[in-house]
Design an enzyme around this catalytic site. Sequence first.
Site, PDB file in Angstrom:
ATOM      1  CG  ASN A   9      -1.766   1.368   1.508  1.00  0.00           C
ATOM      2  OD1 ASN A   9      -1.698   1.679   0.484  1.00  0.00           O
ATOM      3  ND2 ASN A   9      -2.093   1.415   2.613  1.00  0.00           N
ATOM      4  CE  LYS A  11       0.259   3.323   4.737  1.00  0.00           C
ATOM      5  NZ  LYS A  11       0.139   3.500   6.243  1.00  0.00           N
ATOM      6  CG  HIS A  97      -5.752   1.500   5.140  1.00  0.00           C
ATOM      7  ND1 HIS A  97      -5.345   2.443   5.824  1.00  0.00           N
ATOM      8  CD2 HIS A  97      -4.627   0.517   4.981  1.00  0.00           C
ATOM      9  CE1 HIS A  97      -3.721   2.279   6.419  1.00  0.00           C
ATOM     10  NE2 HIS A  97      -3.400   1.192   5.491  1.00  0.00           N
ATOM     11  CD  GLU A  99      -2.915   5.279   6.744  1.00  0.00           C
ATOM     12  OE1 GLU A  99      -2.715   5.209   5.479  1.00  0.00           O
ATOM     13  OE2 GLU A  99      -1.921   4.743   7.419  1.00  0.00           O
ATOM     14  CD  GLU A 169      -3.564  -3.110   7.320  1.00  0.00           C
ATOM     15  OE1 GLU A 169      -2.453  -3.100   6.860  1.00  0.00           O
ATOM     16  OE2 GLU A 169      -4.273  -2.065   6.861  1.00  0.00           O
ATOM     17  N   GLY A 175       2.763   1.961  10.922  1.00  0.00           N
ATOM     18  CA  GLY A 175       3.333   3.002  10.367  1.00  0.00           C
ATOM     19  C   GLY A 175       3.822   3.440  11.902  1.00  0.00           C
ATOM     20  CB  SER A 215       5.637  -1.974  11.658  1.00  0.00           C
ATOM     21  OG  SER A 215       5.023  -0.687  12.001  1.00  0.00           O
TER      22      SER A 215
HETATM   23  C1  PEP Z   1      -0.715  -0.262   6.036  1.00  0.00           C
HETATM   24  O1  PEP Z   1      -0.760   1.008   5.570  1.00  0.00           O
HETATM   25  O2  PEP Z   1      -1.455  -0.877   5.691  1.00  0.00           O
HETATM   26  C2  PEP Z   1       0.350  -0.753   6.743  1.00  0.00           C
HETATM   27  C3  PEP Z   1       0.407  -1.791   7.436  1.00  0.00           C
HETATM   28  O3  PEP Z   1       1.440   0.281   7.000  1.00  0.00           O
HETATM   29  P1  PEP Z   1       3.147   0.080   7.656  1.00  0.00           P
HETATM   30  O4  PEP Z   1       3.321  -1.348   6.946  1.00  0.00           O
HETATM   31  O5  PEP Z   1       3.560   1.341   7.237  1.00  0.00           O
HETATM   32  O6  PEP Z   1       2.634   0.010   9.041  1.00  0.00           O
END
Ligand code: PEP
Length: 255
Positions: A9, A11, A97, A99, A169, A175, A215
Site C-alpha cells: 500500500n 498510500k 483501511h 487511515e 491491521e 506506520g 510495520s
Molecule cells: C498499511 O498501511 O496498511 C500498513 C500496514 O502500513 P505500515 O506497513 O507502514 O505499518
Amino acid sequence: MRKPFVAGNWKMNTDSRTGVELAEKIVSATQQIAGRTVDVALCPPFVYLQSVVGALSSSSIAVGAQDIYIETKGAFTGEISASMLKDIGCIYVLCGHSERRHVIGEPDELVGKKVTAAISGGLLPILCVGELLAEREADQTIEVVTRQIKTGLAGLGAEKLSAVTLAYEPVWAIGTGLTATPQQAQDVHSFIRELLGRMYDNRLAEQIRILYGGSAKPGNAADLMSQQDIDGLLVGGASLKADDFVAIIQAAVKE
Ligand code: PEP
C-alpha cells in the site's frame, strides 16, 4: 493450501516516475515467484494506477486501488467507481483501511457497502480491520474486529465470500514501527477464521486469505508468516523500498 499474498500500500507517496521505477524493480526481482508461489499486488495512488498497470503488464503482479466509491457512476464529484478501476486493469481494492476509517472518518457501514460495490464491479476487495491502541488496552480487540467484519461483510452471500481477502491491521502497529508479535497476530487471525466459519462455514473459512498489516518488514516477515493463520502481509512503509518489499515477498513464500 492458501497461496501467500503480499500487497504493498503506497498510500499518498511516489510520483509518476518513482512509482513506475519502483514497480519495475519489484517485477524484475520477483519474476521467479510472483504469481507462482506467492501472489503480489501493488496499490499506488489513483493518479498513478494506469502507469503502474503498464509497468506490470508483462508480469504476474496485480494492481490494486486504495479505495472506491459505492455507486457505479453519476454525480459524485471526486469519487471513483469499481467499474472504472476494473476498466484500467485494477484487480484488487482496499476497503476500510485504518487511515480511511480513522483519519477520513469512514463508518463501518460505508466500508461494508464498498466491499459489496467492489465485488459487483468485478474487483477483489481487501477488507481491512483492526483495533486502536486504547481498544486493545481495554480488551476490546475481539469485539471491534467482530463488529468490523460483520458490518464489512453484511449482506454478502457465501457464493461471494471467496472474492474477499481479509487484512488484520492493528491500528497501533501501522506506520509506528511497533509490530504485533507473531502470537498476538495469530490469535486474532485464528479468531477471524473461526468467526468466518460461524458466519459462513468452516470449509469456506479455511479458503479465505487473512493478511497481517502493521510495520511488516524484512526482519519480521518470516516470523509472522510462520503462523498457521497468517496467509500474507499488507505492507505500507516497507513497500516503498524495492529491496525491502522484495525481501518481504521472498519471506512470504511458504514451502
Ligand atoms: C498499511 O498501511 O496498511 C500498513 C500496514 O502500513 P505500515 O506497513 O507502514 O505499518
